[in-house]
Design a protein around this motif. Structure first.
Motif, PDB file in Angstrom:
ATOM      1  N   TYR A 200      10.871  -4.924  -4.843  1.00  0.00           N
ATOM      2  CA  TYR A 200      10.804  -5.153  -6.288  1.00  0.00           C
ATOM      3  C   TYR A 200      12.139  -5.641  -6.848  1.00  0.00           C
ATOM      4  N   HIS A 201      13.201  -5.230  -6.203  1.00  0.00           N
ATOM      5  CA  HIS A 201      14.511  -5.773  -6.586  1.00  0.00           C
ATOM      6  C   HIS A 201      14.470  -7.298  -6.465  1.00  0.00           C
ATOM      7  N   SER A 202      13.956  -7.796  -5.362  1.00  0.00           N
ATOM      8  CA  SER A 202      13.857  -9.248  -5.171  1.00  0.00           C
ATOM      9  C   SER A 202      12.813  -9.876  -6.085  1.00  0.00           C
ATOM     10  N   LEU A 203      11.728  -9.156  -6.311  1.00  0.00           N
ATOM     11  CA  LEU A 203      10.642  -9.726  -7.118  1.00  0.00           C
ATOM     12  C   LEU A 203      11.023  -9.898  -8.596  1.00  0.00           C
ATOM     13  N   THR A 204      12.105  -9.263  -9.021  1.00  0.00           N
ATOM     14  CA  THR A 204      12.528  -9.482 -10.416  1.00  0.00           C
ATOM     15  C   THR A 204      12.922 -10.945 -10.621  1.00  0.00           C
ATOM     16  N   ALA A 205      13.161 -11.676  -9.506  1.00  0.00           N
ATOM     17  CA  ALA A 205      13.496 -13.100  -9.613  1.00  0.00           C
ATOM     18  C   ALA A 205      12.315 -13.994  -9.235  1.00  0.00           C
ATOM     19  N   SER A 206      11.126 -13.429  -9.229  1.00  0.00           N
ATOM     20  CA  SER A 206       9.952 -14.222  -8.850  1.00  0.00           C
ATOM     21  C   SER A 206       9.727 -15.384  -9.820  1.00  0.00           C
ATOM     22  N   THR A 207       9.191 -16.480  -9.290  1.00  0.00           N
ATOM     23  CA  THR A 207       8.836 -17.610 -10.167  1.00  0.00           C
ATOM     24  C   THR A 207       7.580 -17.300 -10.980  1.00  0.00           C
ATOM     25  N   ASP A 208       6.861 -16.260 -10.592  1.00  0.00           N
ATOM     26  CA  ASP A 208       5.747 -15.762 -11.405  1.00  0.00           C
ATOM     27  C   ASP A 208       6.368 -14.843 -12.453  1.00  0.00           C
ATOM     28  N   GLU A 209       6.449 -15.338 -13.695  1.00  0.00           N
ATOM     29  CA  GLU A 209       7.205 -14.597 -14.699  1.00  0.00           C
ATOM     30  C   GLU A 209       6.621 -13.233 -15.004  1.00  0.00           C
ATOM     31  N   ARG A 210       5.307 -13.143 -15.039  1.00  0.00           N
ATOM     32  CA  ARG A 210       4.674 -11.855 -15.313  1.00  0.00           C
ATOM     33  C   ARG A 210       4.995 -10.869 -14.186  1.00  0.00           C
ATOM     34  N   LEU A 211       4.933 -11.364 -12.967  1.00  0.00           N
ATOM     35  CA  LEU A 211       5.264 -10.500 -11.829  1.00  0.00           C
ATOM     36  C   LEU A 211       6.721 -10.050 -11.910  1.00  0.00           C
ATOM     37  N   ALA A 212       7.596 -10.938 -12.316  1.00  0.00           N
ATOM     38  CA  ALA A 212       9.008 -10.578 -12.447  1.00  0.00           C
ATOM     39  C   ALA A 212       9.205  -9.483 -13.489  1.00  0.00           C
TER      40      ALA A 212
ATOM     41  N   ILE B 237       7.384 -17.203  -5.251  1.00  0.00           N
ATOM     42  CA  ILE B 237       6.745 -16.049  -5.887  1.00  0.00           C
ATOM     43  C   ILE B 237       7.270 -14.748  -5.264  1.00  0.00           C
ATOM     44  N   ALA B 238       7.488 -14.770  -3.977  1.00  0.00           N
ATOM     45  CA  ALA B 238       7.977 -13.583  -3.263  1.00  0.00           C
ATOM     46  C   ALA B 238       9.273 -13.922  -2.541  1.00  0.00           C
ATOM     47  N   PRO B 239      10.075 -12.909  -2.222  1.00  0.00           N
ATOM     48  CA  PRO B 239      11.292 -13.170  -1.443  1.00  0.00           C
ATOM     49  C   PRO B 239      10.933 -13.388   0.026  1.00  0.00           C
TER      50      PRO B 239
ATOM     51  N   ASP C  49       2.823 -14.151   3.466  1.00  0.00           N
ATOM     52  CA  ASP C  49       4.194 -13.852   3.024  1.00  0.00           C
ATOM     53  C   ASP C  49       5.050 -15.111   3.067  1.00  0.00           C
ATOM     54  N   VAL C  50       4.879 -15.887   4.122  1.00  0.00           N
ATOM     55  CA  VAL C  50       5.689 -17.100   4.276  1.00  0.00           C
ATOM     56  C   VAL C  50       5.355 -18.107   3.169  1.00  0.00           C
ATOM     57  N   ARG C  51       4.060 -18.287   2.911  1.00  0.00           N
ATOM     58  CA  ARG C  51       3.677 -19.235   1.847  1.00  0.00           C
ATOM     59  C   ARG C  51       4.167 -18.767   0.481  1.00  0.00           C
ATOM     60  N   MET C  52       4.104 -17.461   0.232  1.00  0.00           N
ATOM     61  CA  MET C  52       4.563 -16.926  -1.057  1.00  0.00           C
ATOM     62  C   MET C  52       6.066 -17.096  -1.216  1.00  0.00           C
ATOM     63  N   ALA C  53       6.784 -16.954  -0.097  1.00  0.00           N
ATOM     64  CA  ALA C  53       8.241 -17.127  -0.167  1.00  0.00           C
ATOM     65  C   ALA C  53       8.578 -18.591  -0.409  1.00  0.00           C
TER      66      ALA C  53
END
Ligand SMILES: [Fe+2]
Ligand SMILES: [Fe+2]
Lengths: 338, 261
Positions: free
Chosen positions: B121-133, B197-199, B189-193
């Motif tokens: 979640y530390h990494s997900l705060t920088a997600s390109t999905d703003e709601r997820l961030a 969207i994901a780290p 995971d690889v596609r999301m990274a």
């Protein structure tokens, strides 16, 4: 909460030992009559202390045992919102237990001792929690009726003469009224729902109504300690008065739900301005109180099992604290107080 | 954050939906497990703490499920997603669904997952999905508190009595095989990274290993060997335990379809 006026055992005010004692008791009673709060360091008669310990401990145990019947539905709550609200509610009850054990500790008895008494079967708790929660509607009925009856019992205790108990009750009462509204809202949703949901709600009311009335304790004629407790302002209204208030408040709520109170002779008495119920089956109350209710074994069994299963954990925490006492700031930086 | 890769390729809604469900389901299933403790913990303080963590996790799951439902765009809301999917459609990591066991096993499971969620979640705060961030920023605060609790107890149990040490080590040996799934990327995971969207899971892996390694050291527990059967809870292949957990959790919604509670 769930103070139930059990009033059936414990210390009687003894005969004062000396003239000095008589004088102290007289001054103590004067303070109470002036509505002063008694605080932990103040002198108090031994019987006042014992009565309070007994009552607060019963109340604390009721909160803790009361977590079990409702906890029974946490994993099966029908929506995520209901699940979260129910967990929070059961947590609140655990919190009430903690404040109350702390209030009892100000009178010179430890939480550990009180819990030992509970587990050994030597302490009482509200007998309502010895009934099973069989459907989801029971969660609604408990909030509505059991928390509702608890509030009725507890509001006057916010003005109890013993300061720490009175203050604990103020905090607890706020949460109980929240619980009562949440419970009623569950009942309302079921009552306005499908036929099966309405049946579930009616069945829950049928099972919880009479035990809820019993929560106020035996009728005034049979209640042993009322007089002393009244004089000391530990109790401010009699069992029957509180029960009547609860009935008068709750019957219209059932009518609004369009559910039937399971009492064929229930009627409104215009002259008295009260609802008059049929007779309460006190033999059932005594049976449950003596340990033979539907779930007495399960409730105490669950508390004992948790206590036993937790023993090695508590021992580990103590051993760790001993080892690291000299090294605070080392490993203990992670560790919260047990 | 490494999550925001420069040359982002857009994610398919199906991938995106599944990925958010992984996060949601892990919190939901773990919260459901922890809620089983309420009323039965070793002491009142632990009862309240486990309940609080369960509440946080269920709260996170609700936000994530609602978000997943919007991504999917078929009108499914949190309760339909939580109560009307069967085990193969759940994408939580298999560690989350493992039974509570004793308090030691619960703490080991919790510490392994708290450390992972904390780093993820530390990494997900920088997600390109703003709601997820946004959800990640809120969740991260809760993860810190959860880790404080579980790591604190891991250390106390590991370095407490001989009995508590043995129990904690036994739980660690039993559960370690489920950790590989947390830190090994699969195709999703690889596609999301790659779309930010994901780290990259390698980042989470490094930090998780450091954090867990330090905690185990302080707890005087031995890290088990990494030989394992590869579990794929996050692809819907679960242990036998999940079906039972869902059977209990979903019982009312399944028995009375379509009603309001
Ligand atoms: Fe309470
Ligand atoms: Fe309550």
């Amino acid at each position: 909460m769930y103070t139930q006026a059990l009033d059936s055992s414990g210390a009687e005010p003894g005969s004062p030992a000396s003239a000095g004692e008589v004088e102290r008791e007289r001054r103590f009673q004067e303070r109470i009559d002036r509505d002063e709060k008694i605080e932990p360091k103040d002198w108090m008669p031994q019987a006042y202390r014992q009565t309070l310990i007994r009552q607060i401990a019963q109340h604390a145990h009721s909160e803790i045992v009361g977590m079990l019947p409702e906890g029974n539905w946490i994993t099966r709550a029908p929506t995520l919102r209901r699940k979260a609200v129910l967990i929070a509610k059961v947590q609140d009850e655990g919190g009430h237990g903690m404040y109350l054990y702390s209030a009892a500790e100000t009178l010179g008895v430890s939480r550990g001792e009180l819990i030992e008494q509970l587990l050994a079967g030597r302490a009482k708790y509200s007998s309502i929690f010895n009934y099973p929660t069989l459907t989801w509607a029971d969660i609604g009925a408990i909030g509505w009726l059991v928390d509702g009856a608890a509030i009725m019992n507890q509001i006057p205790l916010c003005r109890c003469s013993y300061g720490p108990y009175a203050r604990a009750m103020v905090r607890i009462c706020k949460e109980e009224s929240f619980h009562q509204r949440q419970g009623y809202e569950i009942m309302l949703t079921l009552a306005r729902g499908t036929g099966a949901q309405r049946e579930m709600a009616q069945d829950a009311l049928n099972r919880w109504w009479w035990p809820s009335l019993m929560m106020f304790g035996p009728g005034d004629a049979e209640s042993v300690h009322t007089a002393h407790s009244m004089r000391w302002k530990i109790k401010r209204f009699s069992n029957d008065e509180l029960r009547q208030r609860f009935i008068d408040l709750t019957v219209p709520q059932a009518q609004f739900l369009d559910l039937a109170i399971p009492d064929p002779v229930l009627r409104w008495d215009e002259a008295a301005q009260h609802f008059i119920t049929g007779p309460i089956d006190w033999s059932e109350f005594q049976t449950v109180l003596k340990g033979h209710g539907p779930c007495n074994r399960e409730r105490l069994g669950a508390r004992r099992a948790a206590h036993e299963a937790g023993r090695w954990v508590r021992e580990a925490a103590a051993a760790y604290a001993d080892k690291h006492r000299d090294r605070v700031g080392g490993a203990e930086r992670h560790v919260q107080t047990v | 954050m490494s999550a925001a890769a420069g040359s982002a390729t857009p994610a398919s809604d199906e991938d995106h939906f599944r990925y958010v469900l992984r996060l949601a389901d892990t919190s939901l299933v773990l919260g459901q497990r922890l809620s089983e403790w309420v009323g039965h913990a070793p002491a009142l303080e632990e009862d309240l703490a486990l309940g609080n963590i369960a509440l946080d996790l269920i709260g996170e799951a609700r936000l994530l499920l609602a978000h997943a439902g919007r991504i999917e765009g078929r009108g499914r809301e949190e309760d339909q997603l939580a109560f009307l999917r069967d085990a193969p459609e759940f994408y939580n990591v298999a560690l989350a669904e493992q039974p509570n066991g004793d308090f030691g096993a619960t703490i080991v499971r919790q510490a392994l997952l708290d450390a992972w969620q904390l780093e993820l979640y530390h990494s997900l705060t920088a997600s390109t999905d703003e709601r997820l961030a946004e959800i990640a920023a809120k969740t991260l605060k809760e993860c810190r508190y959860h880790w404080r609790f579980s790591c604190g107890w891991l250390v106390r149990l590991g370095d407490g009595t001989a009995e508590s040490h043995a129990r904690a080590q036994e739980a660690l040996d039993a559960l370690w095989r489920f950790t590989e799934e947390l830190i090994t990327p699969d195709a999703l995971d690889v596609r999301m990274a790659s779309c930010g969207i994901a780290p990259p899971l390698a980042v989470v892996r490094g930090r998780w290993e450091t954090r867990i390694g330090a905690a185990l050291g302080e707890a005087t527990l031995l890290q088990p060997s990494s030989e394992h059967y590869p579990w794929h809870g996050k692809s819907g292949v679960h242990t036998e335990h999940l079906g039972h957990l869902l059977g209990e959790m979903q019982h009312l919604q399944r028995t009375y379809p379509g009603v309001t509670w």
